[in-house]
Write a protein that holds these residues in place. Structure first.
Motif, PDB file in Angstrom:
ATOM      1  N   ARG A  28     -26.974  15.906  -3.488  1.00 55.99           N
ATOM      2  CA  ARG A  28     -26.030  17.787  -3.205  1.00 55.99           C
ATOM      3  C   ARG A  28     -26.792  18.613  -4.648  1.00 55.99           C
ATOM      4  N   ASP A  29     -26.733  17.436  -5.753  1.00 56.93           N
ATOM      5  CA  ASP A  29     -26.871  19.176  -6.626  1.00 56.93           C
ATOM      6  C   ASP A  29     -28.511  18.886  -7.207  1.00 56.93           C
ATOM      7  N   VAL A  30     -28.497  20.571  -7.268  1.00 55.36           N
ATOM      8  CA  VAL A  30     -29.944  21.532  -6.560  1.00 55.36           C
ATOM      9  C   VAL A  30     -30.547  20.601  -7.955  1.00 55.36           C
ATOM     10  N   PRO A  31     -30.557  20.852  -9.082  1.00 58.68           N
ATOM     11  CA  PRO A  31     -31.965  19.847 -10.220  1.00 58.68           C
ATOM     12  C   PRO A  31     -32.084  18.136  -9.639  1.00 58.68           C
ATOM     13  N   SER A  32     -31.305  17.721  -9.026  1.00 57.82           N
ATOM     14  CA  SER A  32     -31.411  15.764  -8.724  1.00 57.82           C
ATOM     15  C   SER A  32     -32.503  16.489  -7.184  1.00 57.82           C
ATOM     16  N   ARG A  33     -32.061  17.597  -6.086  1.00 57.56           N
ATOM     17  CA  ARG A  33     -33.051  17.491  -5.142  1.00 57.56           C
ATOM     18  C   ARG A  33     -34.165  18.017  -5.837  1.00 57.56           C
ATOM     19  N   GLU A  34     -34.477  19.165  -6.934  1.00 59.77           N
ATOM     20  CA  GLU A  34     -35.619  19.196  -7.451  1.00 59.77           C
ATOM     21  C   GLU A  34     -36.334  18.115  -8.117  1.00 59.77           C
ATOM     22  N   ARG A  35     -35.804  17.063  -8.280  1.00 63.18           N
ATOM     23  CA  ARG A  35     -36.804  15.770  -9.255  1.00 63.18           C
ATOM     24  C   ARG A  35     -36.840  15.011  -8.089  1.00 63.18           C
ATOM     25  N   ALA A  36     -36.194  15.006  -7.643  1.00 63.39           N
ATOM     26  CA  ALA A  36     -36.878  14.222  -6.147  1.00 63.39           C
ATOM     27  C   ALA A  36     -37.560  14.362  -5.868  1.00 63.39           C
ATOM     28  N   ALA A  37     -38.018  15.718  -5.667  1.00 55.90           N
ATOM     29  CA  ALA A  37     -39.249  16.442  -4.936  1.00 55.90           C
ATOM     30  C   ALA A  37     -40.021  15.663  -5.232  1.00 55.90           C
ATOM     31  N   ASP A  38     -40.504  16.715  -6.430  1.00 54.97           N
ATOM     32  CA  ASP A  38     -41.176  16.803  -7.244  1.00 54.97           C
ATOM     33  C   ASP A  38     -41.529  15.443  -7.432  1.00 54.97           C
ATOM     34  N   GLY A  39     -40.429  14.249  -7.718  1.00 57.89           N
ATOM     35  CA  GLY A  39     -41.473  12.922  -7.159  1.00 57.89           C
ATOM     36  C   GLY A  39     -42.265  12.237  -6.082  1.00 57.89           C
ATOM     37  N   LEU A  40     -41.419  12.837  -5.221  1.00 62.26           N
ATOM     38  CA  LEU A  40     -42.025  12.568  -4.216  1.00 62.26           C
ATOM     39  C   LEU A  40     -43.124  13.338  -3.340  1.00 62.26           C
TER      40      LEU A  40
END
Ligand code: AKG
Length: 302
Positions: A28-40
């Motif tokens: 849910r958290d925006v920075p965590s979503r960004e990190r996960a997206a960058d990794g993928l």
């Protein structure tokens, strides 16, 4: 309800798209979503476009939307509108109403009527528009990877008796993939009375109201400021990219119907797209030379 839960559980067990979809929704958290997206994104193929769209990519990231001029010609508009006016669509929230030609034969209680995947892929120009080189350059820069065209849809929004906002007519965030962006194309003129799209610029980057639900206008105005709500009106042919993780809604039309065509670009394929490709690159008017990876959900390679 129980049946719905069971069917979703079964899909999660048997279809990877469902597992990916529901697991990214828990972040849910925006920075965590960004990190996960960058990794993928770093593990996906890269896109090598020839057009420099870095300013547009920065605008899309920052504001959350980007208008695109001259994407659809008037001839293309005419043939797309004609196609969607003679093919049947259905109310996804009232399946018992069956299929009908809209807007003329739409039942009074219907707010929105969507075209089936099999119809959308047959519509003129959709594949060509979805693969516009300017769009692919912006989208891949935004996603930081080669995009997947994971869902193409079109629907009518209709004036209705109750005048209330229903489902996506209320503010919400889309959580369709860990990173995604949508192309919106108005196929009819859209003014204040014909269901304009609304967006809250910048809200896609703000870590507020991240619970997945529909929100009242009042809640959005309180969280982001009453003057933060933008309404997008425009002539038929108006097109924009939008990161719909930001808050948005479709205003219920009060006088005239709205026809809209939309493409979802994401890092992975989506539960909304077809189960298997329905066409082939280079056959039946589908342009050859388009990227097989980007188009693999809808089209098999030639
Ligand atoms: O109808 C609209 O403008 C809103 C559409 C929407 O909510 C969406 O595509 O996620």
């Amino acid at each position: 309800m129980l049946q719905q839960k069971l069917s979703r559980g079964l899909k999660i067990l048997t279809d990877r798209r469902y597992r990916q979809f529901y697991s990214q929704r828990r972040i849910r958290d925006v920075p965590s979503r960004e990190r996960a997206a960058d990794g993928l994104a770093s593990r996906l193929p890269a896109f090598s476009g020839t057009i420099d769209m870095s300013d547009q990519i920065a605008t899309l990231k920052d504001r959350g939307y980007l208008f695109l001029d001259n994407l659809i010609s008037s001839d293309q508009l005419q043939s797309m509108r004609a196609f969607f006016s003679e093919n049947k669509c259905a109310d996804p929230y009232r399946p018992e109403l069956g299929q009908f030609i809209a807007p003329g034969r739409a039942p009074q209680q219907t707010h929105v009527a969507f075209f089936p995947n099999e119809t959308v892929i047959r519509a003129p120009h959709v594949v060509q528009i979805a693969n516009d080189p300017r769009i692919l350059s912006v989208v891949s820069g935004f996603l930081r990877a080669k995009p997947t065209i994971s869902y193409m849809t079109a629907w009518w929004s209709m004036p209705n008796r109750d005048g209330k906002a229903e489902q996506a007519e209320q503010f919400h965030r889309d959580v369709d993939d860990i990173r995604f962006v949508k192309l919106f194309c108005y196929l009819t003129d859209v003014d204040e009375t014909s269901g304009p799209h609304m967006f809250v610029p910048g809200s896609q980057n703000v870590n507020k109201l991240t619970t997945i639900r529909r929100y009242e206008d009042r809640e959005i105005a309180e969280a982001f400021g009453a003057d933060s709500l933008c309404t997008f009106t425009g002539k038929a042919g108006t097109a924009f990219l939008e990161n719909t993780y930001g808050f948005h809604r479709g205003v219920p039309p009060t006088a005239k119907p709205r026809l809209l065509f939309q493409i979802l670009y994401s890092l992975r394929n989506s539960i909304y797209g077809p189960d298997k490709p329905a066409g082939q690159i280079g056959a039946d008017g589908i342009p050859s030379g388009i990227d097989p990876f980007i188009n693999r959900v809808y089209l098999s390679a030639n």
